[in-house]
Scaffold this motif. Structure first.
Motif, PDB file in Angstrom:
ATOM      1  N   LEU A 191       0.812  -1.217   0.000  1.00 47.99           N
ATOM      2  CA  LEU A 191       0.000   0.000   0.000  1.00 47.99           C
ATOM      3  C   LEU A 191       0.850   1.274   0.000  1.00 47.99           C
ATOM      4  CD1 LEU A 191      -2.763  -0.881   2.638  1.00 47.99           C
ATOM      5  CD2 LEU A 191      -2.871  -1.103   0.152  1.00 47.99           C
ATOM      6  N   PRO A 192       0.520   2.245  -0.855  1.00 48.06           N
ATOM      7  CA  PRO A 192       1.160   3.553  -0.760  1.00 48.06           C
ATOM      8  C   PRO A 192       0.582   4.325   0.433  1.00 48.06           C
ATOM      9  CG  PRO A 192      -0.471   3.560  -2.502  1.00 48.06           C
ATOM     10  CD  PRO A 192      -0.450   2.158  -1.944  1.00 48.06           C
ATOM     11  N   GLY A 193       1.240   5.439   0.796  1.00 53.70           N
ATOM     12  CA  GLY A 193       0.882   6.189   1.990  1.00 53.70           C
ATOM     13  C   GLY A 193      -0.612   6.382   2.233  1.00 53.70           C
ATOM     14  N   ILE A 211       5.615   3.888   1.321  1.00 57.15           N
ATOM     15  CA  ILE A 211       5.208   5.027   2.147  1.00 57.15           C
ATOM     16  C   ILE A 211       6.341   6.041   2.150  1.00 57.15           C
ATOM     17  CG2 ILE A 211       4.331   5.765   4.383  1.00 57.15           C
ATOM     18  CD1 ILE A 211       3.499   2.936   4.924  1.00 57.15           C
ATOM     19  N   LYS A 212       6.222   7.041   1.301  1.00 54.47           N
ATOM     20  CA  LYS A 212       7.282   8.054   1.200  1.00 54.47           C
ATOM     21  C   LYS A 212       6.672   9.379   0.744  1.00 54.47           C
ATOM     22  CE  LYS A 212       8.382   6.426  -3.406  1.00 54.47           C
ATOM     23  NZ  LYS A 212       9.303   5.769  -4.288  1.00 54.47           N
ATOM     24  N   ASP A 213       7.373  10.460   1.088  1.00 56.39           N
ATOM     25  CA  ASP A 213       6.918  11.810   0.718  1.00 56.39           C
ATOM     26  C   ASP A 213       5.424  11.980   0.958  1.00 56.39           C
ATOM     27  OD1 ASP A 213       9.419  12.801  -0.068  1.00 56.39           O
ATOM     28  OD2 ASP A 213       9.245  11.793  -2.003  1.00 56.39           O
ATOM     29  N   PHE A 214       5.015  11.675   2.175  1.00 54.42           N
ATOM     30  CA  PHE A 214       3.581  11.677   2.456  1.00 54.42           C
ATOM     31  C   PHE A 214       3.307  12.419   3.765  1.00 54.42           C
ATOM     32  CE2 PHE A 214      -0.146   9.304   4.296  1.00 54.42           C
ATOM     33  CZ  PHE A 214      -1.088   9.919   3.483  1.00 54.42           C
ATOM     34  N   ALA A 215       2.413  13.404   3.703  1.00 58.50           N
ATOM     35  CA  ALA A 215       2.069  14.207   4.884  1.00 58.50           C
ATOM     36  C   ALA A 215       1.055  13.432   5.729  1.00 58.50           C
ATOM     37  CB  ALA A 215       1.510  15.560   4.454  1.00 58.50           C
ATOM     38  N   ALA A 216       1.549  12.384   6.379  1.00 58.61           N
ATOM     39  CA  ALA A 216       0.680  11.407   7.055  1.00 58.61           C
ATOM     40  C   ALA A 216      -0.125  12.027   8.198  1.00 58.61           C
ATOM     41  CB  ALA A 216       1.535  10.261   7.588  1.00 58.61           C
ATOM     42  N   ARG A 217       0.518  12.901   8.975  1.00 55.09           N
ATOM     43  CA  ARG A 217      -0.158  13.461  10.155  1.00 55.09           C
ATOM     44  C   ARG A 217      -1.421  14.217   9.744  1.00 55.09           C
ATOM     45  NH1 ARG A 217       2.897  18.226  12.752  1.00 55.09           N
ATOM     46  NH2 ARG A 217       1.898  19.232  10.986  1.00 55.09           N
TER      47      ARG A 217
END
Ligand SMILES: [Zn+2]
Length: 317
Positions: free
Chosen positions: A38-40, A92-98
């Motif tokens: 899965l991506p971010g 999961i990279k370059d992702f504004a997860a918060r």
């Protein structure tokens, strides 16, 4: 009433959830495998749906939550809550997860690297209690450091302090690590990397019982090293001595840099116990030429340390 909160420990193989009540007790747990495909956004959609499921089965809603703390095995720009990259969940990279998760659930989210959350947990509730400064050292397939200074986690300029396993010790020589360099400490000390050194030596002609124990050179794991070393196998004993020496140098260098006198070891390699940690201590003492005490401890919190540390992100001052 916002009396409940979540601590979530995301690893390369599993995600562990803990739901806490206002007495800081874990009232519900959930564990699922990490989906590496899965991506971010989709990965965090699945986290949101697991949170929703746990809220529902406890007759709660998102309005009952004061926050969600998440520990990730990632490089994280802490102030922005953004994941730069994740070594073992590479999509999961370059992702504004918060902000993504906070926007989806309408709840405060704090996200940090898992060696930081581990350090916070051991410092507040485990082996580092009472120490003003402490370094938590998870040693397993990865090797890193969570640095507590003046009772607070030290994150550095961007948020990824403590990637100390990738400090270089034999630059350009040895096994290539996921950090894209040869000769970092992790390339000499981690469970998965030491196995590669062993395979190279077998190809070069070394004999070892580990081949029989594992069935084939490429099937050798840390467990076979441990078992073979107990039988006195020369190559297994060499591997343990090599790991011990490089871990001792690693700890000594951190001690030299920061003069922090409490090291708390966690992670899979602690299963080796005295077989590995007694020589680490001896090597360290042989390099350290003064009598001031330096404490080596094993992590005290059990399997819940990840979710406890993640939840504690919500209570930083
Ligand atoms: Zn490395």
């Amino acid at each position: 009433m916002k009396r409940y909160y979540f601590g979530i420990d995301v690893g390369g193989t599993k995600i562990a959830y803990g739901l806490f009540n206002e007495k800081n007790e874990i009232i519900d747990r959930h564990r699922v495998p990490s989906d590496k495909s899965l991506p971010g956004p989709l990965f965090f959609d699945s986290i949101a749906s697991d949170i929703g499921m746990m809220l529902q089965r406890n007759s709660l809603t998102a309005a009952d939550l004061s926050g969600i703390g998440i520990g990730m095995p990632s490089y994280i720009l802490f102030d922005e809550g953004k994941i730069l990259m994740t070594t073992n969940l590479t999509r999961i990279k370059d992702f504004a997860a918060r902000d993504y998760l906070a926007g989806k659930l309408g709840v405060r989210v704090v996200i940090d690297n898992d060696s930081h959350t581990g350090a916070i947990a051991e410092h507040r509730f485990g082996a580092g209690r009472g120490f003003k400064h402490m370094i938590y050292c998870p040693v397993s397939t990865g090797t890193s450091a969570g640095i507590i200074i003046n009772d607070h986690i030290f994150r550095g300029s961007y948020g990824f302090s403590g990637e100390a396993g990738h400090m270089l010790i034999t630059p350009d020589e040895g096994v290539l690590c996921g950090c894209e360099n040869k000769g970092c400490f992790m390339s000499h000390t981690s469970g998965s990397m030491i196995v590669r050194h062993i395979r190279q030596r077998i190809i070069a002609g070394d004999q070892t019982i580990m081949v029989e124990l594992a069935g084939a050179p490429e099937k050798i794991t840390a467990k076979h090293i441990e078992d073979a070393a107990k039988m006195g196998d020369a190559l297994a004993c060499w591997a343990i001595d090599h790991m011990a020496k490089y871990l001792a140098v690693w700890v000594y260098n951190m001690y030299s840099l920061l003069n922090i006198n409490c090291f708390v070891f966690g992670g899979g390699l602690t299963k080796f116990g005295g077989m590995l940690f007694d020589p680490i201590r001896s090597y360290f003492d042989s390099y350290n030429h003064n009598d001031m005490p330096v404490y080596f401890k094993f992590a005290e919190l059990g399997d819940d340390f990840g979710i406890i540390g993640a939840a504690q992100l919500l209570f930083e001052d």
